[in-house]
Motif scaffolding. Structure first.
Motif, PDB file in Angstrom:
ATOM      1  N   GLY A   1       0.819  -1.226   0.000  1.00 20.69           N
ATOM      2  CA  GLY A   1       0.000   0.000   0.000  1.00 20.69           C
ATOM      3  C   GLY A   1       0.844   1.262   0.000  1.00 20.69           C
ATOM      4  O   GLY A   1       0.516   2.238  -0.679  1.00 20.69           O
TER       5      GLY A   1
ATOM      6  N   SER B   1       2.371   2.402  -3.612  1.00 17.63           N
ATOM      7  CA  SER B   1       1.664   3.234  -4.596  1.00 17.63           C
ATOM      8  C   SER B   1       1.472   4.655  -4.083  1.00 17.63           C
ATOM      9  O   SER B   1       1.569   5.609  -4.850  1.00 17.63           O
ATOM     10  N   VAL B   2       1.233   4.812  -2.786  1.00 11.25           N
ATOM     11  CA  VAL B   2       1.019   6.169  -2.250  1.00 11.25           C
ATOM     12  C   VAL B   2       2.308   6.990  -2.292  1.00 11.25           C
ATOM     13  O   VAL B   2       2.282   8.193  -2.552  1.00 11.25           O
TER      14      VAL B   2
ATOM     15  N   ALA C   1       1.539  -3.333  -6.764  1.00 17.30           N
ATOM     16  CA  ALA C   1       1.830  -1.947  -6.378  1.00 17.30           C
ATOM     17  C   ALA C   1       3.330  -1.660  -6.444  1.00 17.30           C
ATOM     18  O   ALA C   1       3.746  -0.580  -6.862  1.00 17.30           O
TER      19      ALA C   1
ATOM     20  N   GLU D   1       4.176  -1.204 -10.273  1.00 18.61           N
ATOM     21  CA  GLU D   1       3.593   0.009 -10.862  1.00 18.61           C
ATOM     22  C   GLU D   1       4.302   1.249 -10.332  1.00 18.61           C
ATOM     23  O   GLU D   1       4.574   2.195 -11.058  1.00 18.61           O
ATOM     24  N   SER D   2       4.593   1.230  -9.052  1.00 21.26           N
ATOM     25  CA  SER D   2       5.158   2.418  -8.421  1.00 21.26           C
ATOM     26  C   SER D   2       6.604   2.664  -8.841  1.00 21.26           C
ATOM     27  O   SER D   2       6.972   3.790  -9.196  1.00 21.26           O
TER      28      SER D   2
END
Lengths: 323, 345
Positions: free
Chosen positions: A122, A125-126, A156, A159-160
């Motif tokens: 989590g 991605s943030v 995630a 992608e990040s």
């Protein structure tokens, strides 16, 4: 450079103290938990202190970190106060998240730590958004994303790091590879031996670091953070480390061998630094004892603070949903 | 001597109105930026529905950010940047793709404020197109209802250009995550024939205005039955109301615009007046937002009701491709009219 990277004795003792604070904090809260004083669950980080402390030593309060379900060490390393961290575990209004976060969501914007994100991956991605905001504002701030090796099998992560590389975002991805995602060994579910190898797919520089050596972590993180701050884009640090405890409070660790545990315990980063300093004549053993006594005093005060803090009220459960 | 000067109508499509809103907000506030797939590519299409045409030329690629096909990072980056005080407008090419970033929206964006004990806020907008348009099951859904269930998110469904512009500007200025759902057939002229010849432009004043989140609009006043509807179902409800007027049934048609927080005051006042409630939406029936509206009205206005509450929704099936089957399952004007007639037998 000497074996301490030319750091002053004062600086070395500060690193030692910070690691000791995390270690004794974890031990104290486990004891309080067993006594039934703390609700919920705990994911503890004994053994991994050098990573949090070595990385955060380079960060200002205006730099931000994201953390995981195992965030106590990151929080104390980044500067969340021991009192507000302890009070959060007690579910008190004086806690760093006013009792709304608990163990898995430790954080404090005042020192640059998001509430820890307890969904694996989590934070990955943030953190892209933290880096993007710093880049758009041209602020020289850096974001550090702490995550376990298990998160590298989440979408995630990929992608990040891909987006961060394309956008040259000021992010340092710090993987704490403690070998196990809960009970599952990394090698059993991952075809690449080292997490660092995964960075090549995104043209991101990566480095394997001895996560049991705070000076090694500090050196690698210093270069990575400076590069990110200078606009050179993201870097991945894979810190090889080990959690001395189970995954969470009820884990009997049947999936690990006693031999393996003993090997890693021998690499304990705290006596590792302390003994080296004594051996080099930088300090005496008494200095280390004094640091530990000081840490214990701080924890006693934090526990007293938490115990004496007001409870939350039922009404407060309904507050802070919307801005 | 006074003369009535007719105000010159400035008719815009929803796509044009949204584009104006984004441009105005980006000019007003440097912290506003746009992020999504295919939003600013040179020689591209200005987002999947042309909403962003011209924006990269004015604002540059630093603020109109093209992403990889990475929905988790679109939502994650928007969340993270918003936490740092930026005001991102994120674009989800089709709302069906929101399921790729449920964690970022539901676990992160919606909960960060609460988990921080109110110390942080997440001022982001996520725009997403909905609706069945002969594209099969994965480019057709109306997933608004999933999100009205999440504390910490605001959910908006826009159905005309005037309100689309006004509420998007409010959403950008709101300090919470706001999801805005738009229907693909309502964007502009291309959708007109598939939308059944609905007039897809409305007057949008030149002067700046905002339309608040949480306020419903009575699209057609009436006395005998309240219809709450969004998107295409709203226009089909208006058509049904016209048809029913000939039979002496007077329908009050409400566009809720914001689905969470719902404008309960307008809703309850209407039901207390008409005594009947029909909800029409293109989301599937079970657990759709119509169920929430029905429950609220049953809770607050039961003794004003003269007939059962009726929901007209898409059948509980994945959306089929074939136009005949698709139109058989979505709410149509005929189905809405027939259901309402049934309340007066």
């Amino acid at each position: 450079m000497d074996k301490f990277n030319d750091l002053s004795t004062e600086h070395l003792l500060a690193l030692y103290r910070r690691m000791m604070l995390i270690r004794r904090f974890e031990e104290r809260v486990y004891y309080l938990f067993l006594q039934g004083e703390l609700p919920g669950t705990l994911h503890q980080c004994q053994g991994q202190e050098a990573v949090a402390v070595g990385v955060c030593d380079h960060l200002n309060y205006t730099d931000w970190i994201t953390s995981t379900h195992r965030p106590h060490g990151h929080a104390l390393a980044k500067g969340v106060s021991t009192e507000s961290a302890m009070a959060e575990l007690y579910g008190k209004v004086t806690g760093c998240c006013k009792g709304k976060g608990g163990s898995m969501h430790f954080g404090d914007p005042a020192v640059g730590m998001l509430p820890a994100i307890a969904i694996v991956g989590g934070g990955n991605s943030v953190v892209a958004g933290l880096g993007l905001a710093f880049k758009l504002r041209k602020t020289q701030q850096v974001a550090v994303c702490f995550f376990g090796e298990g998160a590298t099998n989440e979408g995630a992560f990929h992608e990040s790091i891909n987006f961060a590389a394309v956008q040259k975002l000021p992010i340092v991805f710090v993987c704490e590879n403690n070998l196990y995602g809960a009970s599952t060994a990394y090698h059993a579910v991952s075809p690449v031996k080292d997490v660092a190898d995964r960075a090549a797919a995104y043209n991101v520089p990566a480095q394997i670091v001895d996560g049991m050596d705070v000076l090694a972590v500090r050196a690698a993180a210093g270069d990575a953070i400076a590069a990110a701050r200078a606009g050179q884009g993201p870097i991945l640090l894979e810190c090889k480390t080990y959690r001395f405890t189970g995954h969470s409070r009820s884990d009997a660790r049947g999936y690990r061998t006693k031999t393996e545990e003993a090997e890693w315990l021998a690499k304990d980063p705290i006596p590792g630094l302390g003994n080296a300093m004594v051996a080099a004549g930088r300090i005496s053993a008494d200095n280390l004892t004094a640091v530990e006594d000081d840490v214990m005093r701080e924890l006693d005060e934090a526990v007293e603070f938490a115990r004496n803090s007001p409870d939350t009220t039922p009404e407060q459960a309904l507050e802070d949903v919307l801005a | 001597m006074t003369t009535n000067i007719a105000i010159e109508e400035r008719r815009l499509t929803i796509a044009e109105a949204l584009r104006e809103a984004i441009a105005e907000e980006m000019r007003r506030d440097e912290s506003v930026f746009l992020i999504g797939e295919d939003v600013g590519v040179e020689g591209g299409f200005g987002g999947a529905f042309g909403v962003y045409l011209g924006l990269p030329e004015e604002f540059g690629h630093e603020r109109i950010i093209d992403t990889p096909i990475s929905e988790k990072v679109i939502a994650g980056a928007a969340t993270g940047a918003a936490l740092m005080g930026m005001r991102p407008i994120a674009d989800m090419q089709y709302s069906d793709f929101l399921f790729e970033c449920m964690d970022e929206l539901v676990n992160q964006a919606a909960k960060m404020r609460y988990m921080s004990g109110g110390k942080l806020s997440v001022p982001m907008v996520m725009r997403a197109p909905v609706g069945a348009t002969n594209r099969g099951a994965q480019h057709a859904q109306c997933p608004e209802s999933y999100f009205i269930h999440v504390p910490g998110l605001k959910v908006v469904a826009v159905s005309d250009a005037y309100h689309a512009k006004g509420i998007l500007k409010s959403a950008v200025r709101d300090n919470n995550p706001v999801l805005i759902f738009e229907h693909k057939l309502l964007y502009g002229s291309k959708g007109r024939s598939m939308a059944g010849g609905i007039e897809l432009t409305t007057h949008v004043p030149q002067e700046e205005y905002l339309f608040p989140i949480g306020k419903a609009v009575v699209k057609r006043p009436g006395d005998h039955v309240t219809i709450v509807a969004t998107h295409i179902s709203l226009y089909r409800s208006l058509a049904a109301a016209e048809e029913l007027a000939a039979d002496g049934i007077s329908c009050e048609v409400i566009d809720p615009i914001t689905l969470n927080p719902l404008d309960k005051e307008t809703l309850f006042a209407s039901v207390r007046k008409t005594g009947r409630l029909v909800i029409a939406h293109e989301d599937t029936l079970t657990g759709g937002w119509g169920a929430e509206v029905a429950a609220l009205v049953a809770d607050e206005c039961l003794f004003s009701l003269e007939a059962p509450i009726k929901r007209i929704a898409t059948a509980d099936v994945p959306l089929p491709f074939a136009p005949i089957m698709e139109q058989a399952v979505v709410p149509t004007t005929e189905r809405i009219a027939a259901t309402i007639r049934g309340l007066f037998r």
